[in-house]
Design an enzyme around this catalytic site. Structure first.
Site, PDB file in Angstrom:
ATOM      1  CE  LYS A  76      -5.352  -2.548   8.310  1.00  0.00           C
ATOM      2  NZ  LYS A  76      -4.752  -3.195   7.136  1.00  0.00           N
ATOM      3  CG  ASP A 102      -5.536  -5.453  11.476  1.00  0.00           C
ATOM      4  OD1 ASP A 102      -4.335  -5.712  11.686  1.00  0.00           O
ATOM      5  OD2 ASP A 102      -6.082  -5.584  10.366  1.00  0.00           O
TER       6      ASP A 102
HETATM    7  P1  ATP Z   1      -9.473  -8.653   7.808  1.00  0.00           P
HETATM    8  O1  ATP Z   1      -8.029  -8.271   7.826  1.00  0.00           O
HETATM    9  O2  ATP Z   1     -10.025  -8.914   9.184  1.00  0.00           O
HETATM   10  O3  ATP Z   1      -9.873  -9.660   6.769  1.00  0.00           O
HETATM   11  P2  ATP Z   1     -10.415  -6.500   6.159  1.00  0.00           P
HETATM   12  O4  ATP Z   1     -10.154  -5.083   6.480  1.00  0.00           O
HETATM   13  O5  ATP Z   1      -9.708  -7.032   4.956  1.00  0.00           O
HETATM   14  O6  ATP Z   1     -10.143  -7.291   7.454  1.00  0.00           O
HETATM   15  P3  ATP Z   1     -13.198  -6.407   6.849  1.00  0.00           P
HETATM   16  O7  ATP Z   1     -13.918  -5.271   6.196  1.00  0.00           O
HETATM   17  O8  ATP Z   1     -12.885  -6.292   8.274  1.00  0.00           O
HETATM   18  O9  ATP Z   1     -11.928  -6.721   5.971  1.00  0.00           O
HETATM   19  O10 ATP Z   1     -14.051  -7.718   6.559  1.00  0.00           O
HETATM   20  C1  ATP Z   1     -13.555  -9.030   6.592  1.00  0.00           C
HETATM   21  C2  ATP Z   1     -14.730  -9.986   6.776  1.00  0.00           C
HETATM   22  O11 ATP Z   1     -15.174  -9.850   8.130  1.00  0.00           O
HETATM   23  C3  ATP Z   1     -15.944  -9.633   5.924  1.00  0.00           C
HETATM   24  O12 ATP Z   1     -15.954 -10.412   4.779  1.00  0.00           O
HETATM   25  C4  ATP Z   1     -17.129  -9.912   6.821  1.00  0.00           C
HETATM   26  O13 ATP Z   1     -17.734 -11.152   6.519  1.00  0.00           O
HETATM   27  C5  ATP Z   1     -16.572 -10.048   8.218  1.00  0.00           C
HETATM   28  N1  ATP Z   1     -17.072  -9.031   9.191  1.00  0.00           N
HETATM   29  C6  ATP Z   1     -17.389  -9.292  10.479  1.00  0.00           C
HETATM   30  N2  ATP Z   1     -17.756  -8.167  11.116  1.00  0.00           N
HETATM   31  C7  ATP Z   1     -17.668  -7.170  10.227  1.00  0.00           C
HETATM   32  C8  ATP Z   1     -17.923  -5.766  10.322  1.00  0.00           C
HETATM   33  N3  ATP Z   1     -18.353  -5.192  11.447  1.00  0.00           N
HETATM   34  N4  ATP Z   1     -17.694  -5.019   9.220  1.00  0.00           N
HETATM   35  C9  ATP Z   1     -17.235  -5.606   8.072  1.00  0.00           C
HETATM   36  N5  ATP Z   1     -17.018  -6.937   7.934  1.00  0.00           N
HETATM   37  C10 ATP Z   1     -17.213  -7.711   9.001  1.00  0.00           C
END
Ligand code: ATP
Length: 297
Positions: free
Chosen positions: A11, A135
């Site tokens: 998203k 989210d």
């Molecule tokens: P958030 O808003 O939750 O921080 P984001 O979109 O900025 O999300 P994500 O790619 O979801 O970032 O990753 C955030 C952190 O979540 C990563 O640094 C990782 O350690 C952890 N994580 C846990 N599960 C996953 C997954 N399935 N895919 C990616 N990262 C994950």
């Protein structure tokens, strides 16, 4: 059925306004979420123990993975003891403000509902999703939606149509969402706020004001001053005619809406792939999608 396959799209946030702190330590926000076609692939297969497989070095393959936590949540709810092997093909940049992890958690909820024939409806899945992360309910629903509360309370919005866009994430940077909100809270100045009413009116009547001029993200004021590379990226895409250029969520991904796909490719080609992860994609009207299943006898 013993294998299911899902698409777990990323998203972007077309709008993100911080409203204020909550008594539970989280932050009240008003957001406009938009699904995009860039997606991870998730495959689930029955197994005695739960395991996570993912080749991406930044994705944890232990119980901290949101996909693992989604399995645990379903097991707690149903009392099912058996496990599942979760395979994630990670195409969405990690810790990038694109909700890749939340999407994977949502995909596991949808996938297990199918694989284990649980019969949970969309509302029940959304309730479980809200326990996993703010989210996740949006990742389940997809499309274009207004989010409020922590972002988990949703109302569907009119789609702005298929918008071509380019996404770029500095390779050397990852931003923690918690850090971005904390830093925003520490800013002493009061914030001007966005133009939510105009934004929403524009979705219904796109002639009123270009959507691109109404994009808004409060967290830019926390993240951009700390990360000049992200500011430089934003300015670069604006200078090259990006229609609306904004940081997504807590960043550091910057997206730029383009006039058409050719323009999106031009914007992408103007960036150094050694410095950025770069994607040309479009908005889409769906969240997690079950793409297939296999019954082995
Ligand atoms: P958030 O808003 O939750 O921080 P984001 O979109 O900025 O999300 P994500 O790619 O979801 O970032 O990753 C955030 C952190 O979540 C990563 O640094 C990782 O350690 C952890 N994580 C846990 N599960 C996953 C997954 N399935 N895919 C990616 N990262 C994950």
């Amino acid at each position: 059925m013993n294998r299911v396959f899902l698409s777990s799209p990323a998203k972007i946030n077309l709008y993100l306004e911080v409203v204020g702190p909550r008594s539970d330590g989280y932050t009240n926000v008003v957001l406009v979420f938009q699904s995009i076609a860039l997606a991870d692939r998730v495959a689930l297969q029955n197994a005695p123990e739960t395991t996570i497989r993912c080749q991406h070095p930044a994705v944890p393959c232990d119980e901290t993975n949101l996909a693992y936590r989604a399995v645990q949540l379903i097991q707690e709810l149903t009392g099912i003891q058996q496990g599942v092997q979760v395979e994630i093909e990670k195409n969405i940049p990690v810790a990038a403000g694109l909700a890749g992890g939340s999407g994977n958690g949502a995909a596991v909820l949808v996938g297990l509902n199918q694989l284990w024939e649980l019969g949970l409806n969309a509302q029940q899945l959304a309730g479980l999703g809200a326990h996993l992360g703010s989210d996740v309910p949006f990742c389940l629903r997809g499309g274009t939606a207004l989010g409020y509360g922590r972002g988990e309370v949703l109302a569907s919005l009119t789609s702005p149509g298929l918008l071509p866009l380019v996404l770029a994430k500095p390779r050397t940077l990852a931003v923690s969402t918690a850090w971005a909100y904390r830093t925003f809270r520490e800013l002493a100045e009061s914030h001007a706020g966005g133009h939510l009413a105009l934004f929403l009116s524009n979705l219904v009547d796109p002639r009123s004001k270009p959507l691109s001029s109404l994009l808004y993200n409060d967290l830019e004021r926390a993240v951009l001053p700390h990360h000049p590379l992200v500011q430089r990226l934003k300015t670069h895409l604006q200078d090259r005619g990006g229609l609306g250029v904004l940081m997504s969520g807590s960043g550091p991904t910057i997206f730029a809406l383009a006039q058409d796909l050719d323009h999106a490719h031009e914007l992408a080609d103007s960036l150094d792939p050694a410095e950025y992860e770069i994607f040309v994609t479009t908005t889409q009207d769906q969240g997690v999608i079950l793409t297939g299943s296999i019954q082995e006898f």
